[in-house]
Design a protein around this motif. Structure first.
Motif, PDB file in Angstrom:
ATOM      1  N   SER A 135     -10.938   7.122   2.574  1.00  0.00           N
ATOM      2  CA  SER A 135      -9.161   6.674   2.941  1.00  0.00           C
ATOM      3  C   SER A 135      -8.426   6.226   2.705  1.00  0.00           C
ATOM      4  O   SER A 135      -7.083   6.296   2.276  1.00  0.00           O
ATOM      5  CB  SER A 135      -9.519   5.563   4.580  1.00  0.00           C
ATOM      6  OG  SER A 135     -10.226   4.432   4.249  1.00  0.00           O
ATOM      7  N   GLU A 138      -5.320   8.277   1.104  1.00  0.00           N
ATOM      8  CA  GLU A 138      -4.345   8.530   2.338  1.00  0.00           C
ATOM      9  C   GLU A 138      -3.083   7.227   1.854  1.00  0.00           C
ATOM     10  O   GLU A 138      -2.005   7.069   2.364  1.00  0.00           O
ATOM     11  CB  GLU A 138      -4.496   8.003   3.622  1.00  0.00           C
ATOM     12  CG  GLU A 138      -3.378   9.461   4.991  1.00  0.00           C
ATOM     13  CD  GLU A 138      -2.544  10.252   3.632  1.00  0.00           C
ATOM     14  OE1 GLU A 138      -1.314  10.602   4.381  1.00  0.00           O
ATOM     15  OE2 GLU A 138      -3.903  11.279   3.591  1.00  0.00           O
ATOM     16  N   THR A 139      -3.905   6.231   2.361  1.00  0.00           N
ATOM     17  CA  THR A 139      -3.266   5.078   1.945  1.00  0.00           C
ATOM     18  C   THR A 139      -2.703   4.343   0.573  1.00  0.00           C
ATOM     19  O   THR A 139      -1.243   4.642   0.824  1.00  0.00           O
ATOM     20  CB  THR A 139      -4.077   3.546   2.114  1.00  0.00           C
ATOM     21  OG1 THR A 139      -5.154   3.828   3.609  1.00  0.00           O
ATOM     22  CG2 THR A 139      -3.905   2.496   3.022  1.00  0.00           C
ATOM     23  N   LEU A 141      -1.123   7.144  -1.236  1.00  0.00           N
ATOM     24  CA  LEU A 141      -0.281   8.358  -0.740  1.00  0.00           C
ATOM     25  C   LEU A 141       0.910   7.337  -0.115  1.00  0.00           C
ATOM     26  O   LEU A 141       2.254   8.067  -0.734  1.00  0.00           O
ATOM     27  CB  LEU A 141      -0.866   9.644  -0.371  1.00  0.00           C
ATOM     28  CG  LEU A 141      -1.350  10.639  -1.357  1.00  0.00           C
ATOM     29  CD1 LEU A 141      -2.345  11.392  -0.373  1.00  0.00           C
ATOM     30  CD2 LEU A 141      -0.065  11.572  -1.842  1.00  0.00           C
ATOM     31  N   GLU A 142       0.807   7.089   0.643  1.00  0.00           N
ATOM     32  CA  GLU A 142       1.861   6.938   1.872  1.00  0.00           C
ATOM     33  C   GLU A 142       2.641   5.286   0.889  1.00  0.00           C
ATOM     34  O   GLU A 142       3.884   5.345   1.131  1.00  0.00           O
ATOM     35  CB  GLU A 142       1.180   6.555   3.047  1.00  0.00           C
ATOM     36  CG  GLU A 142       0.398   7.842   3.585  1.00  0.00           C
ATOM     37  CD  GLU A 142       0.262   7.426   5.496  1.00  0.00           C
ATOM     38  OE1 GLU A 142       0.195   6.532   5.702  1.00  0.00           O
ATOM     39  OE2 GLU A 142      -0.252   8.660   6.139  1.00  0.00           O
ATOM     40  N   ALA A 174      -6.336  15.373  -4.054  1.00  0.00           N
ATOM     41  CA  ALA A 174      -6.083  15.363  -2.714  1.00  0.00           C
ATOM     42  C   ALA A 174      -4.248  14.535  -2.911  1.00  0.00           C
ATOM     43  O   ALA A 174      -3.968  14.539  -2.247  1.00  0.00           O
ATOM     44  CB  ALA A 174      -6.970  14.248  -2.698  1.00  0.00           C
ATOM     45  N   ALA A 178      -0.843  16.959  -1.767  1.00  0.00           N
ATOM     46  CA  ALA A 178      -0.501  16.098  -1.101  1.00  0.00           C
ATOM     47  C   ALA A 178       1.540  16.532  -1.541  1.00  0.00           C
ATOM     48  O   ALA A 178       2.823  16.933  -1.439  1.00  0.00           O
ATOM     49  CB  ALA A 178       0.167  15.457  -0.995  1.00  0.00           C
TER      50      ALA A 178
END
Length: 290
Positions: A135, A138-139, A141-142, A174, A178
């Motif tokens: 996870s 995603e953290t 990336l954001e 990943a 994006a």
């Protein structure tokens, strides 16, 4: 014939410099692609003092490139991701997020300068992520990944003019997935971080995508599209990009490491990614909004 292109940050290109250089090199009319930002003029032969002149204008925060006048506008964009289409190195950001950033950044710097084998370097860095929840991708990336300025205009303008766009990275799928979706790339290739039961294993799937894989991507994609390597604009900043930069019709070292700049004749240090449009002869009023 050749075209001399001068680019700088908005407002930083002194018209007097463009006209002085044109006069010194016996060039044609100065054409402004963007006022006080990008100008070009044609010359009959490549100047013998190009290297010295390049060094001189670098002290003025201006980039100078001389390209063949024919075939400047390319039909395909092949781009690195880390520190090229995004402002960060994704693996460094993952490592920093989990507290091993300094160890990973030291390895990254050596690899990007060509001091370490790319595959060995990526294995050593990814091993430091073993046991972390997947996870974190995603953290990061954001919260940590930002697009390189000028990227949206570059993609939108080239694609609006019929170009194909491929993102080819030594980073991870990943992230490329994006970034490719956000910018409008037609396809992307990268390495895969392996995970099991929601936890990173500290390993990368084989084969590892590095320097040779980027060259293979250029050759495979151009063959599939019926294009030639001369139709490609490739851009990157690290040692593992040198193969594709040398193979492409126009290879651009963007804000690149010293060893990469030394090996690549087309360099952009001060302008953002819109410099790649100026190098192709696009005027700013022809840019397409993303």
């Amino acid at each position: 014939m050749f075209t001399t292109i001068l680019t700088a940050r908005p407002g930083a290109l002194d018209p007097a410099l463009a006209h002085s250089l044109r006069n010194a090199w016996g060039g044609g009319e100065v054409r402004w692609l963007a006022p006080d930002e990008a100008a070009e003029f044609d010359i009959a032969t490549r100047p013998g003092n190009l290297a010295e002149t390049w060094e001189g204008v670098q002290t003025m925060d201006v980039d100078l490139n001389v390209l063949p006048a024919e075939g400047r506008r390319k039909k395909m964009l092949l781009a690195d991701m880390d520190s090229t289409m995004i402002e960060q190195e994704c693996l460094d950001e993952l490592a920093d997020h989990v507290g091993v950033g300094d160890r990973v950044k030291a390895i990254t710097a050596r690899a990007m300068n060509g001091e370490l084998d790319f595959e060995e370097a990526i294995d050593a860095r990814v091993a430091l992520l073993e046991g972390q929840p997947d996870s974190i991708i995603e953290t990061v990336l954001e919260s940590r990944i930002t697009l390189m300025p000028g990227g949206p205009a570059l993609l939108a303008t080239m694609k609006a003019n019929g170009a194909h766009a491929a993102l080819v990275s030594g980073g991870f799928t990943a992230f490329t997935d994006a970034v490719a979706r956000r910018l409008g790339f037609d396809e992307h290739r990268a390495n895969t971080l392996l995970a099991k039961d929601g936890v990173l294993t500290g390993r990368v799937a084989r084969p590892v995508l590095g320097r040779e894989a980027k060259v293979e991507a250029l050759e495979e994609i151009t063959a599939r599209l019926g294009l030639a390597p001369d139709d490609v604009l490739a851009v990157g900043d690290g040692a593992n990009d040198l193969g594709m930069l040398g193979r492409a019709g126009l290879g651009v070292a963007l804000h690149a490491k010293p060893a990469v700049q030394a090996a690549c004749p087309v360099r952009v240090n001060f302008c953002d990614l819109t410099a790649l449009l100026y190098l192709q002869g696009y005027a700013k009023d022809a840019f397409v909004a993303a």
